[in-house]
Design a protein around this motif. Structure first.
Motif, PDB file in Angstrom:
ATOM      1  N   ALA A  53       0.850  -1.198   0.000  1.00 50.59           N
ATOM      2  CA  ALA A  53       0.000   0.000   0.000  1.00 50.59           C
ATOM      3  C   ALA A  53       0.885   1.246   0.000  1.00 50.59           C
ATOM      4  N   ARG A  54       0.344   2.322  -0.575  1.00 51.38           N
ATOM      5  CA  ARG A  54       1.045   3.612  -0.633  1.00 51.38           C
ATOM      6  C   ARG A  54       0.197   4.685   0.032  1.00 51.38           C
ATOM      7  N   GLY A  55       0.840   5.489   0.848  1.00 51.11           N
ATOM      8  CA  GLY A  55       0.171   6.610   1.478  1.00 51.11           C
ATOM      9  C   GLY A  55       0.757   7.917   0.974  1.00 51.11           C
ATOM     10  N   GLU A  56       0.442   8.990   1.688  1.00 52.25           N
ATOM     11  CA  GLU A  56       0.969  10.305   1.322  1.00 52.25           C
ATOM     12  C   GLU A  56       2.452  10.434   1.661  1.00 52.25           C
ATOM     13  N   THR A  57       2.846   9.931   2.846  1.00 53.47           N
ATOM     14  CA  THR A  57       4.221  10.118   3.318  1.00 53.47           C
ATOM     15  C   THR A  57       4.964   8.807   3.574  1.00 53.47           C
ATOM     16  N   VAL A  58       4.230   7.687   3.603  1.00 53.52           N
ATOM     17  CA  VAL A  58       4.841   6.377   3.861  1.00 53.52           C
ATOM     18  C   VAL A  58       4.242   5.329   2.931  1.00 53.52           C
ATOM     19  N   PHE A  59       4.922   4.181   2.858  1.00 52.20           N
ATOM     20  CA  PHE A  59       4.380   3.048   2.110  1.00 52.20           C
ATOM     21  C   PHE A  59       4.647   1.777   2.902  1.00 52.20           C
ATOM     22  N   ALA A  60       3.845   0.744   2.625  1.00 57.34           N
ATOM     23  CA  ALA A  60       4.018  -0.567   3.252  1.00 57.34           C
ATOM     24  C   ALA A  60       4.565  -1.508   2.197  1.00 57.34           C
ATOM     25  N   VAL A  61       5.621  -2.228   2.562  1.00 57.94           N
ATOM     26  CA  VAL A  61       6.307  -3.111   1.618  1.00 57.94           C
ATOM     27  C   VAL A  61       6.677  -4.405   2.333  1.00 57.94           C
ATOM     28  N   LEU A  62       6.636  -5.523   1.596  1.00 60.67           N
ATOM     29  CA  LEU A  62       7.087  -6.779   2.174  1.00 60.67           C
ATOM     30  C   LEU A  62       8.596  -6.768   2.322  1.00 60.67           C
ATOM     31  N   ASN A  63       9.080  -7.389   3.377  1.00 61.37           N
ATOM     32  CA  ASN A  63      10.510  -7.544   3.577  1.00 61.37           C
ATOM     33  C   ASN A  63      11.021  -8.607   2.612  1.00 61.37           C
ATOM     34  N   LEU A  64      12.056  -8.280   1.863  1.00 61.79           N
ATOM     35  CA  LEU A  64      12.632  -9.209   0.901  1.00 61.79           C
ATOM     36  C   LEU A  64      13.296 -10.396   1.596  1.00 61.79           C
ATOM     37  N   TYR A  65      13.707 -10.212   2.854  1.00 55.96           N
ATOM     38  CA  TYR A  65      14.326 -11.265   3.658  1.00 55.96           C
ATOM     39  C   TYR A  65      13.511 -11.424   4.943  1.00 55.96           C
ATOM     40  N   PRO A  66      12.296 -11.963   4.832  1.00 51.56           N
ATOM     41  CA  PRO A  66      11.363 -11.962   5.966  1.00 51.56           C
ATOM     42  C   PRO A  66      11.752 -12.906   7.100  1.00 51.56           C
ATOM     43  N   TYR A  67      11.392 -12.490   8.309  1.00 48.25           N
ATOM     44  CA  TYR A  67      11.534 -13.348   9.481  1.00 48.25           C
ATOM     45  C   TYR A  67      10.379 -14.335   9.556  1.00 48.25           C
ATOM     46  N   ASN A  68       9.214 -13.926   9.087  1.00 50.36           N
ATOM     47  CA  ASN A  68       8.019 -14.767   9.047  1.00 50.36           C
ATOM     48  C   ASN A  68       7.210 -14.379   7.820  1.00 50.36           C
ATOM     49  N   ALA A  69       6.313 -15.247   7.393  1.00 42.48           N
ATOM     50  CA  ALA A  69       5.424 -14.936   6.281  1.00 42.48           C
ATOM     51  C   ALA A  69       4.596 -13.701   6.623  1.00 42.48           C
ATOM     52  N   GLY A  70       4.481 -12.779   5.705  1.00 43.07           N
ATOM     53  CA  GLY A  70       3.718 -11.558   5.934  1.00 43.07           C
ATOM     54  C   GLY A  70       4.498 -10.447   6.608  1.00 43.07           C
ATOM     55  N   HIS A  71       5.815 -10.593   6.755  1.00 46.74           N
ATOM     56  CA  HIS A  71       6.673  -9.594   7.385  1.00 46.74           C
ATOM     57  C   HIS A  71       6.677  -8.327   6.532  1.00 46.74           C
ATOM     58  N   LEU A  72       6.008  -7.296   7.046  1.00 49.83           N
ATOM     59  CA  LEU A  72       5.913  -6.010   6.358  1.00 49.83           C
ATOM     60  C   LEU A  72       6.834  -4.987   6.992  1.00 49.83           C
ATOM     61  N   MET A  73       7.135  -3.958   6.213  1.00 50.26           N
ATOM     62  CA  MET A  73       7.817  -2.786   6.748  1.00 50.26           C
ATOM     63  C   MET A  73       7.029  -1.554   6.329  1.00 50.26           C
ATOM     64  N   VAL A  74       6.942  -0.594   7.224  1.00 49.27           N
ATOM     65  CA  VAL A  74       6.338   0.694   6.911  1.00 49.27           C
ATOM     66  C   VAL A  74       7.495   1.681   6.805  1.00 49.27           C
ATOM     67  N   VAL A  75       7.575   2.344   5.648  1.00 44.34           N
ATOM     68  CA  VAL A  75       8.757   3.124   5.305  1.00 44.34           C
ATOM     69  C   VAL A  75       8.344   4.533   4.867  1.00 44.34           C
ATOM     70  N   PRO A  76       8.962   5.576   5.428  1.00 39.04           N
ATOM     71  CA  PRO A  76       8.703   6.918   4.896  1.00 39.04           C
ATOM     72  C   PRO A  76       9.341   7.064   3.514  1.00 39.04           C
ATOM     73  N   TYR A  77       8.727   7.851   2.668  1.00 35.14           N
ATOM     74  CA  TYR A  77       9.320   8.111   1.360  1.00 35.14           C
ATOM     75  C   TYR A  77      10.631   8.881   1.508  1.00 35.14           C
ATOM     76  N   ARG A  78      10.658   9.802   2.479  1.00 35.65           N
ATOM     77  CA  ARG A  78      11.874  10.601   2.691  1.00 35.65           C
ATOM     78  C   ARG A  78      13.006   9.732   3.221  1.00 35.65           C
ATOM     79  N   HIS A  79      14.188   9.965   2.742  1.00 29.21           N
ATOM     80  CA  HIS A  79      15.392   9.237   3.148  1.00 29.21           C
ATOM     81  C   HIS A  79      15.939   9.892   4.422  1.00 29.21           C
ATOM     82  N   VAL A  80      15.439   9.410   5.562  1.00 26.07           N
ATOM     83  CA  VAL A  80      15.902   9.911   6.865  1.00 26.07           C
ATOM     84  C   VAL A  80      16.299   8.719   7.728  1.00 26.07           C
ATOM     85  N   PRO A  81      17.337   8.871   8.550  1.00 26.98           N
ATOM     86  CA  PRO A  81      17.824   7.730   9.322  1.00 26.98           C
ATOM     87  C   PRO A  81      17.177   7.533  10.689  1.00 26.98           C
TER      88      PRO A  81
END
Length: 178
Positions: A53-81
């Protein structure tokens, strides 16, 4: 052949996960925002980037190296640490997307619980320390079995593209906090 040895005729079955070797070796590890996967993914199609899913400031993406099935990450579009670098709007949407991720994964897979969190900095375990991301890892009773403990292997019952499709289809269309 000795049945205790690992090889042809062995009593042990083998589960091959060669894709994990790239992660273990640190291949394609980003060196800056020009090759940061979290900066590159938004320009990809949802299917290619495993975006749920995509939002205004963040998106939800599956982890390419998941710990479990369905392991998602929520990530801001901005590159901040760091979490303290987020704006009030980014913090709000990150929280709302995390709630929606939990609801969606529960609806699709019946997860019993979640590990929610973010590692801030490489010393804290962040694989990609320069771009903040929050993990939502679904958990089920008994999901810690001998495979990760003894075999250092996780068994995932579904390929990532199928998981992405199920979660994307179940993600509420009315917005992240629905």
């Amino acid at each position: 052949m000795n049945p205790d040895e690992d090889g042809p005729g062995s009593v042990f079955e083998q589960l091959w996960t060669p894709y994990r070797m790239a992660y273990i070796r640190g291949e394609n590890k980003p060196t800056g925002d020009h090759d940061c996967p979290f900066c590159l993914i938004p320009a990809m199609s949802d299917e290619d980037g495993l975006v749920v899913a995509r939002g205004e400031t963040v998106f939800a993406v599956l982890n390419l190296y998941p710990y479990n099935a369905g392991h998602l990450m929520v990530v801001p579009y901005r590159h901040v640490p760091d979490y303290t670098d987020l704006t009030v709007a980014e913090v709000a949407e990150l929280g709302a997307f995390t709630q929606t991720a939990m609801r969606t994964v529960r609806a699709v897979s019946g997860a019993h619980g979640f590990n929610i969190g973010m590692n801030q900095g490489s010393v804290a375990g962040a694989g990609i320390a320069d771009h903040l991301h929050q993990h939502a890892v679904p958990r089920w009773g008994g999901d810690t079995n001998f495979m990760p403990v003894l075999g250092l292997t996780r068994v995932l019952p579904q390929v990532l593209r199928e998981t992405r499709g199920l979660l994307a289809d179940a993600w509420p269309a009315t917005g992240p906090a629905a």
